[in-house]
Design an enzyme around this catalytic site. Sequence first.
Site, PDB file in Angstrom:
ATOM      1  N   CYS A 101     -30.849 -41.296 -18.330  1.00  0.00           N
ATOM      2  CA  CYS A 101     -30.548 -39.466 -17.908  1.00  0.00           C
ATOM      3  C   CYS A 101     -31.553 -38.999 -18.199  1.00  0.00           C
ATOM      4  O   CYS A 101     -32.547 -38.598 -17.342  1.00  0.00           O
ATOM      5  CB  CYS A 101     -29.128 -39.093 -18.035  1.00  0.00           C
ATOM      6  SG  CYS A 101     -29.144 -38.897 -20.078  1.00  0.00           S
ATOM      7  N   HIS A 126     -26.445 -35.093 -21.552  1.00  0.00           N
ATOM      8  CA  HIS A 126     -26.521 -35.701 -20.829  1.00  0.00           C
ATOM      9  C   HIS A 126     -27.139 -34.770 -19.799  1.00  0.00           C
ATOM     10  O   HIS A 126     -27.578 -33.801 -19.947  1.00  0.00           O
ATOM     11  CB  HIS A 126     -25.101 -35.898 -19.419  1.00  0.00           C
ATOM     12  CG  HIS A 126     -25.543 -36.757 -18.436  1.00  0.00           C
ATOM     13  ND1 HIS A 126     -26.277 -37.850 -18.184  1.00  0.00           N
ATOM     14  CD2 HIS A 126     -25.642 -36.504 -17.131  1.00  0.00           C
ATOM     15  CE1 HIS A 126     -26.327 -38.277 -16.697  1.00  0.00           C
ATOM     16  NE2 HIS A 126     -25.939 -37.450 -15.878  1.00  0.00           N
ATOM     17  N   HIS A 156     -29.197 -37.486 -11.528  1.00  0.00           N
ATOM     18  CA  HIS A 156     -29.070 -38.198 -12.476  1.00  0.00           C
ATOM     19  C   HIS A 156     -29.225 -39.558 -12.034  1.00  0.00           C
ATOM     20  O   HIS A 156     -28.337 -40.217 -10.513  1.00  0.00           O
ATOM     21  CB  HIS A 156     -28.016 -37.239 -12.935  1.00  0.00           C
ATOM     22  CG  HIS A 156     -26.667 -37.578 -13.076  1.00  0.00           C
ATOM     23  ND1 HIS A 156     -25.384 -37.895 -13.606  1.00  0.00           N
ATOM     24  CD2 HIS A 156     -25.759 -37.895 -11.688  1.00  0.00           C
ATOM     25  CE1 HIS A 156     -24.250 -37.932 -12.965  1.00  0.00           C
ATOM     26  NE2 HIS A 156     -24.895 -38.345 -11.466  1.00  0.00           N
TER      27      HIS A 156
END
Length: 297
Positions: free
Chosen positions: A202, A255, A267
């Site tokens: 990520c 995240h 993402h």
Amino acid sequence: MEIRRIKVPTALIWSSPKAVGKSDQAYLKSGDLTTWLATRKPADLQRLSDDEALVTEALFNDRVVLDQQVEGWAKVFVTRQPNRLERRGYPGWIPLSQLTESDAELDYPTTTVRLVQPSTTLLGPDEQARLELPMGTILTTTGQDAQWIDVLTPLGAGKIAASAAKIGVSGVNDGSRILSLAEQFLGTPYLWGGLTPAGFDCSGLIYSLHRVLGYTIPRDASDQFANGYPVAPEELTAGDLVFFAKNHGTGEIHHVGLYAGSGCLLHAPKPGEPVQKIKMAESKLAPEYAGARRFWQ
């Protein structure tokens, strides 16, 4: 302080030499990330995440600070990847065989070029293909014309196509350009520690997109959250970073994704799930929203 350079297209940076499994030995010998990934089973990739075996990647020609050597391995700090816990760069381990033996500086001024295409062929002086270099690679240039750019590399002089440095996306600002760059990687596999089109995690995706446009940002999501310019929810625009944290958004950042407009998030989710675009409000991440940041302003 001893400086070396990366001499393979993409170097995996490990948490320790002991983190390397038997199935990883072929990569250590060849440095061929593409072939290595093609032979990994889902369980192998999940292990890299579960064990946090990989910490990041370094690209061809990147400088590293050599800290210590142990039985063919080097503990290094990747200087182009800021890290709040270590001023020298992102720490990890790499086989000595993937590093140059020195870092000779040139005696005259030079410029650099950033590779912006997913993959670029490096040609040697004989104009034969030597390596395939990933997006984000930064090379020293010694001259160019309309067709070719002459470069110096850890493997000696070479050349790349001039088109390798031309971004094929447009936008009203760098935020929209970052989003346009990101959209070409929809469907790209997830790779823990990855920051190239062969596989992203990520924060690696976010780091790589900014690096292409010349922004030096931290490597990890928590550091990105701590350093970016705060953006209120009602001011979100394409290219902003959206963060998620434990404890309903109040705890540790875990995240990050890219705001893609119209309430969407682009993402790299987790092992087994490729880069994708989703509606944030309909996502399991929604209750963990922690805030947004911007680096391109």
